[in-house]
Motif scaffolding. Structure first.
Motif, PDB file in Angstrom:
ATOM      1  N   THR A 255      71.666  46.737 -22.348  1.00 19.80           N
ATOM      2  CA  THR A 255      70.410  46.017 -22.408  1.00 19.80           C
ATOM      3  C   THR A 255      69.923  45.854 -23.834  1.00 19.80           C
ATOM      4  OG1 THR A 255      69.829  46.950 -20.276  1.00 19.80           O
ATOM      5  CG2 THR A 255      68.049  45.972 -21.556  1.00 19.80           C
ATOM      6  N   PHE A 256      70.071  46.914 -24.612  1.00 24.62           N
ATOM      7  CA  PHE A 256      69.702  46.805 -26.010  1.00 24.62           C
ATOM      8  C   PHE A 256      70.614  45.811 -26.715  1.00 24.62           C
ATOM      9  CE2 PHE A 256      66.705  49.914 -25.494  1.00 24.62           C
ATOM     10  CZ  PHE A 256      66.122  50.316 -26.680  1.00 24.62           C
TER      11      PHE A 256
ATOM     12  N   ARG B 174      67.947  38.798 -13.421  1.00 29.98           N
ATOM     13  CA  ARG B 174      68.841  39.828 -12.905  1.00 29.98           C
ATOM     14  C   ARG B 174      68.115  40.652 -11.842  1.00 29.98           C
ATOM     15  NH1 ARG B 174      70.551  44.508 -16.304  1.00 29.98           N
ATOM     16  NH2 ARG B 174      70.624  43.358 -18.251  1.00 29.98           N
TER      17      ARG B 174
ATOM     18  N   SER C 156      58.084  52.202 -21.782  1.00 30.37           N
ATOM     19  CA  SER C 156      58.004  53.206 -22.833  1.00 30.37           C
ATOM     20  C   SER C 156      58.300  52.595 -24.193  1.00 30.37           C
ATOM     21  CB  SER C 156      58.965  54.352 -22.542  1.00 30.37           C
ATOM     22  OG  SER C 156      60.242  54.093 -23.057  1.00 30.37           O
TER      23      SER C 156
ATOM     24  N   LEU D 192      64.995  51.595 -13.632  1.00 31.12           N
ATOM     25  CA  LEU D 192      65.280  52.214 -14.922  1.00 31.12           C
ATOM     26  C   LEU D 192      64.805  51.341 -16.062  1.00 31.12           C
ATOM     27  CD1 LEU D 192      66.706  54.161 -16.889  1.00 31.12           C
ATOM     28  CD2 LEU D 192      68.809  52.872 -16.479  1.00 31.12           C
TER      29      LEU D 192
ATOM     30  N   ARG E  18      84.105  53.360 -21.184  1.00 32.26           N
ATOM     31  CA  ARG E  18      84.483  52.396 -20.161  1.00 32.26           C
ATOM     32  C   ARG E  18      86.004  52.326 -20.072  1.00 32.26           C
ATOM     33  NH1 ARG E  18      81.797  46.866 -21.200  1.00 32.26           N
ATOM     34  NH2 ARG E  18      80.089  48.323 -21.317  1.00 32.26           N
TER      35      ARG E  18
ATOM     36  N   VAL F  73      73.622  51.474 -19.276  1.00 32.56           N
ATOM     37  CA  VAL F  73      72.718  50.360 -19.008  1.00 32.56           C
ATOM     38  C   VAL F  73      71.850  50.082 -20.223  1.00 32.56           C
ATOM     39  CG1 VAL F  73      70.768  49.603 -17.598  1.00 32.56           C
ATOM     40  CG2 VAL F  73      72.695  50.782 -16.530  1.00 32.56           C
ATOM     41  N   ILE F  74      71.363  51.153 -20.827  1.00 38.59           N
ATOM     42  CA  ILE F  74      70.514  50.971 -22.001  1.00 38.59           C
ATOM     43  C   ILE F  74      71.296  50.312 -23.127  1.00 38.59           C
ATOM     44  CG2 ILE F  74      69.398  52.228 -23.869  1.00 38.59           C
ATOM     45  CD1 ILE F  74      68.123  53.978 -21.990  1.00 38.59           C
TER      46      ILE F  74
ATOM     47  N   GLU G 250      77.404  40.331 -15.472  1.00 41.05           N
ATOM     48  CA  GLU G 250      77.546  41.520 -14.618  1.00 41.05           C
ATOM     49  C   GLU G 250      76.226  42.215 -14.370  1.00 41.05           C
ATOM     50  OE1 GLU G 250      80.165  44.182 -16.460  1.00 41.05           O
ATOM     51  OE2 GLU G 250      80.881  42.711 -17.903  1.00 41.05           O
TER      52      GLU G 250
ATOM     53  N   ALA H 165      63.129  55.311 -25.624  1.00 43.49           N
ATOM     54  CA  ALA H 165      63.955  54.703 -24.580  1.00 43.49           C
ATOM     55  C   ALA H 165      64.899  55.733 -23.983  1.00 43.49           C
ATOM     56  CB  ALA H 165      64.742  53.527 -25.149  1.00 43.49           C
TER      57      ALA H 165
ATOM     58  N   GLY I 289      68.845  40.814 -22.705  1.00 49.22           N
ATOM     59  CA  GLY I 289      68.833  41.631 -21.505  1.00 49.22           C
ATOM     60  C   GLY I 289      67.489  41.594 -20.826  1.00 49.22           C
TER      61      GLY I 289
ATOM     62  N   HIS J 188      75.347  56.933 -16.816  1.00 52.99           N
ATOM     63  CA  HIS J 188      75.270  55.531 -16.387  1.00 52.99           C
ATOM     64  C   HIS J 188      74.024  54.856 -16.942  1.00 52.99           C
ATOM     65  CE1 HIS J 188      73.978  52.357 -13.468  1.00 52.99           C
ATOM     66  NE2 HIS J 188      75.190  51.930 -13.779  1.00 52.99           N
ATOM     67  N   ALA J 189      72.926  55.590 -16.938  1.00 54.12           N
ATOM     68  CA  ALA J 189      71.688  55.044 -17.503  1.00 54.12           C
ATOM     69  C   ALA J 189      71.873  54.737 -18.990  1.00 54.12           C
ATOM     70  CB  ALA J 189      70.539  56.023 -17.300  1.00 54.12           C
TER      71      ALA J 189
ATOM     72  N   VAL K 180      62.059  52.095 -19.019  1.00 55.83           N
ATOM     73  CA  VAL K 180      62.459  52.032 -20.426  1.00 55.83           C
ATOM     74  C   VAL K 180      61.644  50.985 -21.176  1.00 55.83           C
ATOM     75  CG1 VAL K 180      64.342  51.399 -21.964  1.00 55.83           C
ATOM     76  CG2 VAL K 180      64.791  52.872 -20.010  1.00 55.83           C
TER      77      VAL K 180
ATOM     78  N   THR L  95      65.588  42.853 -30.549  1.00 52.01           N
ATOM     79  CA  THR L  95      66.498  43.991 -30.428  1.00 52.01           C
ATOM     80  C   THR L  95      66.987  44.152 -29.002  1.00 52.01           C
ATOM     81  OG1 THR L  95      65.311  45.090 -32.210  1.00 52.01           O
ATOM     82  CG2 THR L  95      66.759  46.450 -30.868  1.00 52.01           C
ATOM     83  N   PHE L  96      66.082  43.970 -28.076  1.00 47.28           N
ATOM     84  CA  PHE L  96      66.475  44.059 -26.684  1.00 47.28           C
ATOM     85  C   PHE L  96      67.421  42.926 -26.333  1.00 47.28           C
ATOM     86  CE2 PHE L  96      63.855  47.490 -26.117  1.00 47.28           C
ATOM     87  CZ  PHE L  96      63.742  47.890 -24.802  1.00 47.28           C
ATOM     88  N   GLY L  97      67.451  41.938 -27.206  1.00 47.54           N
ATOM     89  CA  GLY L  97      68.361  40.827 -27.001  1.00 47.54           C
ATOM     90  C   GLY L  97      67.974  40.041 -25.771  1.00 47.54           C
TER      91      GLY L  97
ATOM     92  N   ALA M 150      64.799  57.042 -20.175  1.00 41.89           N
ATOM     93  CA  ALA M 150      65.965  57.023 -19.287  1.00 41.89           C
ATOM     94  C   ALA M 150      66.159  58.394 -18.650  1.00 41.89           C
ATOM     95  CB  ALA M 150      67.212  56.617 -20.070  1.00 41.89           C
TER      96      ALA M 150
ATOM     97  N   ASP N 108      69.436  48.661 -11.298  1.00 37.57           N
ATOM     98  CA  ASP N 108      68.918  49.352 -12.473  1.00 37.57           C
ATOM     99  C   ASP N 108      67.532  48.872 -12.874  1.00 37.57           C
ATOM    100  OD1 ASP N 108      71.254  50.871 -12.770  1.00 37.57           O
ATOM    101  OD2 ASP N 108      72.252  49.145 -13.672  1.00 37.57           O
TER     102      ASP N 108
END
Lengths: 251, 251
Positions: free
Chosen positions: B202-203, A152, A166, A159, B216, B198-199, B251, B167, A206, B194-195, A163, A202-204, B171, A156
DNA sequence: TAATCTATGGCACGCGGTGCCATGAGTAAA
DNA sequence: TTTACTCATGGCACCGCGTGCCATAGATTA
């Protein structure tokens, strides 16, 4: 060619003085308390002058964190010497492992120091600032390596870099503190690796997954079966992913 | 009933003195530099005695971070007054938003202070220690609220609590600094939201998703299309998930 | 032996932070 | 109004961290 500059023996003495100062500081802080100990006393206990103390440590707090500077450059070296194929997140994980090893190298000292950092605000803040330096290092590294190795490439990325960095540091902190509270017994590094796996799961998908495949046992190939996922597209991508994960066993 | 203790006017004076001290510190630090400014000068500029300065601020650095203490208790209040139905992660997000609002309340001051924190190590470390306090708050909160509201209840909950807290803070830090570098223009709070989205994405599904669905827009139902993802099951679950994500448009 | 480099000792100074006491302004009770 | 109490401030004095400066001793090189 200016030769290794045979200050070898004097340099060795320097390290010895530094270690004696650090040991004296640890002992005095533990017995008389941090505020109750003056730099003069530390220097006297190590057999040197007060002025010498400040030639070895920038501040009174730094005396019991003698290895952070060296560890920082070693971590930087780990990042610099990473092979291009490795996923940046895995590189960062290897970097923070270097930090953990520093603590694990002398468990008794680390445990004793942990008691101090919990009680003395000045020491706690100093350690927080120290690990923040690693955090910055990782963030900058991921900023520079995410666009290349990442599938990707959205707006972002910065960001996510911050993240992710951290998160890795937080995992390290958690594993480290749990190990310290337990008295410094057990294989911390293995526990950290497990924490990395948890984070990756956990982050899967992404964020990139690196070592989890090669670290996990060949993953019971399950023959040549095929998995098919079908979903209403009115569902959000997150819901779909969650359903698929559940179907896969969600280990 | 000891009555409101009509020290009302004297207390108002206290706040005014405090603000004047803070303003004087900001101005002097910006013009003469941090190290080049003494507490005596700050006090003199505010028209009070040196001793009074230390009655308002614990240290020289704290003079330009006058609101962190108040913000900390307000964040704590946000956590305490959260309704049971809300997901803990969303509560924490609302908590850190409170911090962001503090910065956004006076953009010019925040921007000017940002310049200082980048250059003066003492100020940078003080701010790092300040945000670390929020981090601790969130970690403890999530530790106490994850088992209840969480579908998963593994041994890794404490780890996830710490990672999630950091996290969210990361952010916030990223959005805040980007906003500060841009001169304090624009809607930071929207950027932070927005952040958060995204988190959450992503998580993935590992951590709970709260507001993202209801925030959304109904998510463009896309009619009743069907998406199919295919993968060999010899592939790792992570790879499968990634394939699904790709099929979904990523996306 | 002379010159140089490095680590150290010793001294003095600035300044941050604290404890202690006095003072004065505002307030509640006599 | 007088008395007593509270609270913010001023004004010391003190401790201790951190630094700049210079002198000295030991080790190395010419």
């Amino acid at each position: 060619m200016p030769q290794p500059r045979s200050t070898a023996r004097t340099t060795a003495q320097r390290h010895r003085v530094r270690q004696e100062l650090s040991a004296a500081a640890m002992h005095l802080f533990s017995t008389k308390g941090y505020e109750g100990t003056t730099v003069d006393e530390i220097a006297a206990a190590a057999g040197v002058a007060r002025r010498t103390f400040f030639r070895h440590f920038r501040s009174k707090e730094e005396a019991i964190f003698p290895d952070h500077d060296d560890t920082l450059v070693r971590v930087q070296a780990v990042l610099d010497s990473a092979e291009p194929g490795e996923h940046p997140l895995d590189t960062v994980c290897r970097g923070i492992t270097e930090v953990l090893r520093m603590y694990a190298e002398s468990p008794e000292v680390s445990v004793e120091r942990y008691k101090l950092t919990r009680e003395v605000p000045a020491l706690r803040e100093h350690e927080i600032a120290s690990v923040a330096r690693y955090d910055r290092l990782f963030t900058r590294y991921l900023l520079g390596h995410f666009d290349e190795a990442q599938h990707r490439a959205g707006d972002d990325d910065p960001l996510l870099a911050e993240v992710a960095a951290s998160a890795v540091v937080a995992a390290h902190n958690h594993v480290l503190r749990r190990w310290l509270r337990a008295g410094g017994k057990g294989d911390v590094e293995a526990q950290l690796d497990h924490a990395f796996d948890v984070i990756r799961e956990t982050f899967g998908t992404g964020m990139g997954v690196g070592r989890s495949e090669q670290a996990r046992p060949p993953a019971e190939p399950r023959g040549g079966e095929v998995v098919v996922a079908v979903a209403r597209t009115s569902a959000s991508p997150a819901e779909v992913l969650r359903a698929v994960e559940k179907a896969l066993g969600a280990e």
